[in-house]
Design a protein around this motif. Structure first.
Motif, short mmCIF file in Angstrom:
data_model
loop_
_atom_site.label_atom_id
_atom_site.label_comp_id
_atom_site.label_asym_id
_atom_site.label_seq_id
_atom_site.Cartn_x
_atom_site.Cartn_y
_atom_site.Cartn_z
N LEU A 61 0.83 -1.20 0.00
CA LEU A 61 0.00 0.00 0.00
C LEU A 61 0.87 1.26 0.00
O LEU A 61 0.64 2.18 -0.78
CB LEU A 61 -0.93 -0.01 1.22
N GLU A 62 1.88 1.29 0.85
CA GLU A 62 2.77 2.46 0.89
C GLU A 62 3.54 2.63 -0.41
O GLU A 62 3.70 3.75 -0.90
CB GLU A 62 3.73 2.35 2.08
N LYS A 63 3.99 1.52 -0.99
CA LYS A 63 4.72 1.59 -2.26
C LYS A 63 3.80 2.11 -3.36
O LYS A 63 4.19 2.94 -4.18
CB LYS A 63 5.27 0.22 -2.63
N ALA A 64 2.56 1.63 -3.38
CA ALA A 64 1.60 2.07 -4.40
C ALA A 64 1.30 3.56 -4.24
O ALA A 64 1.18 4.28 -5.24
CB ALA A 64 0.31 1.25 -4.31
N LYS A 65 1.17 4.03 -3.00
CA LYS A 65 0.92 5.47 -2.77
C LYS A 65 2.10 6.31 -3.24
O LYS A 65 1.91 7.36 -3.86
CB LYS A 65 0.64 5.73 -1.29
N THR A 66 3.31 5.84 -2.98
CA THR A 66 4.51 6.56 -3.41
C THR A 66 4.58 6.62 -4.93
O THR A 66 4.86 7.68 -5.51
CB THR A 66 5.77 5.88 -2.85
N GLN A 67 4.28 5.49 -5.58
CA GLN A 67 4.30 5.47 -7.05
C GLN A 67 3.21 6.37 -7.63
O GLN A 67 3.43 7.04 -8.63
CB GLN A 67 4.13 4.04 -7.56
N ARG A 68 2.04 6.38 -7.00
CA ARG A 68 0.95 7.24 -7.50
C ARG A 68 1.32 8.71 -7.34
O ARG A 68 1.03 9.52 -8.22
CB ARG A 68 -0.35 6.92 -6.77
N ASP A 69 1.98 9.07 -6.25
CA ASP A 69 2.43 10.46 -6.07
C ASP A 69 3.43 10.84 -7.16
O ASP A 69 3.38 11.95 -7.69
CB ASP A 69 3.05 10.65 -4.68
N ALA A 70 4.34 9.93 -7.49
CA ALA A 70 5.32 10.19 -8.56
C ALA A 70 4.61 10.35 -9.90
O ALA A 70 4.96 11.23 -10.70
CB ALA A 70 6.35 9.07 -8.62
N LEU A 71 3.59 9.53 -10.14
CA LEU A 71 2.82 9.65 -11.38
C LEU A 71 2.07 10.97 -11.46
O LEU A 71 1.95 11.56 -12.53
CB LEU A 71 1.83 8.49 -11.52
N ALA A 72 1.58 11.44 -10.32
CA ALA A 72 0.88 12.74 -10.30
C ALA A 72 1.83 13.85 -10.75
O ALA A 72 1.44 14.74 -11.51
CB ALA A 72 0.32 13.02 -8.92
N PHE A 91 -2.16 5.78 -13.30
CA PHE A 91 -2.66 6.46 -12.11
C PHE A 91 -3.97 5.82 -11.64
O PHE A 91 -4.15 5.55 -10.45
CB PHE A 91 -2.86 7.96 -12.40
N ASN A 92 -4.88 5.55 -12.58
CA ASN A 92 -6.15 4.93 -12.24
C ASN A 92 -5.95 3.51 -11.70
O ASN A 92 -6.63 3.08 -10.77
CB ASN A 92 -7.10 4.92 -13.44
N TYR A 93 -5.02 2.77 -12.29
CA TYR A 93 -4.70 1.42 -11.83
C TYR A 93 -4.23 1.47 -10.37
O TYR A 93 -4.71 0.71 -9.52
CB TYR A 93 -3.63 0.81 -12.72
N LEU A 117 -5.92 -0.05 -6.96
CA LEU A 117 -5.15 -0.97 -6.14
C LEU A 117 -5.09 -0.48 -4.70
O LEU A 117 -5.29 -1.24 -3.75
CB LEU A 117 -3.73 -1.13 -6.70
N ILE A 118 -4.86 0.81 -4.52
CA ILE A 118 -4.81 1.40 -3.18
C ILE A 118 -6.15 1.22 -2.47
O ILE A 118 -6.20 0.83 -1.31
CB ILE A 118 -4.40 2.89 -3.26
N ASN A 119 -7.24 1.49 -3.18
CA ASN A 119 -8.57 1.33 -2.58
C ASN A 119 -8.82 -0.12 -2.17
O ASN A 119 -9.34 -0.37 -1.08
CB ASN A 119 -9.66 1.81 -3.54
N ARG A 120 -8.45 -1.07 -3.02
CA ARG A 120 -8.66 -2.49 -2.70
C ARG A 120 -7.82 -2.91 -1.51
O ARG A 120 -8.27 -3.66 -0.65
CB ARG A 120 -8.33 -3.36 -3.91
N LEU A 121 -6.57 -2.47 -1.46
CA LEU A 121 -5.71 -2.82 -0.33
C LEU A 121 -6.25 -2.21 0.96
O LEU A 121 -6.25 -2.86 2.01
CB LEU A 121 -4.27 -2.35 -0.59
N GLN A 122 -6.71 -0.98 0.90
CA GLN A 122 -7.27 -0.34 2.09
C GLN A 122 -8.51 -1.08 2.57
O GLN A 122 -8.69 -1.27 3.77
CB GLN A 122 -7.60 1.13 1.81
N GLN A 123 -9.36 -1.51 1.65
CA GLN A 123 -10.56 -2.26 2.04
C GLN A 123 -10.17 -3.57 2.70
O GLN A 123 -10.75 -3.96 3.71
CB GLN A 123 -11.44 -2.53 0.82
#
Length: 133
Positions: A40-51, A97-99, A103-109
């Motif tokens: 989850l943390e890695k996905a958030k970091t990658q999404r921030d980089a994509l932003a 970014f959408n992917y 993924l972040i939403n599913r992991l959080q759930q």
């Protein structure tokens, strides 16, 4: 989540009772909550980089031809030109970014993070309702 990237695929934290059992078909991902939190943390970091990349990519499709002649015009605005390539790149970044967002939403759930936020909102609503009666 019909039509989503992870449609029909479950996520389970194997050491958390709230995630429930996997379906009979076994479609999905199961891992420990520690591994899930790390992902989850890695996905958030990658999404921030994509932003950040998305902000920069907007300029890649706004190029102006260096001269008012056919070759320069075609190189910038024509098929496979600079602006078209920039537009394609931006679209690909949006897809990534959408992917990652899903993924972040599913992991959080699966970790109960979203559920906890929803429960807090429900409790707050009950408190407000009770004070108004």
């Amino acid at each position: 989540m019909t039509g989503s990237i992870f449609s029909g695929i479950g996520f389970w934290a194997t050491d958390m009772p709230s995630s429930g059992p996997p379906p009979a078909g076994g479609q999905g991902f199961a891992m420990s909550s520690a591994d899930m939190r790390a992902m989850l943390e890695k996905a958030k970091t990658q999404r921030d980089a994509l932003a950040e990349q998305l902000r920069a990519a907007r300029y890649l499709m706004m190029a102006s031809p260096p001269a008012e002649e056919p070759v320069s015009q075609a190189a910038v605005n024509g098929p496979n030109g600079v602006n078209e390539a920039g537009s394609y790149y931006e679209g690909h970044l949006h897809y990534q970014f959408n992917y990652l967002t899903e993924l972040i939403n599913r992991l959080q759930q699966a970790l109960g993070i979203t559920t906890a936020a929803d429960q807090q909102a429900a409790d707050s609503t009950k408190t407000i309702k009770g004070s108004l009666e």
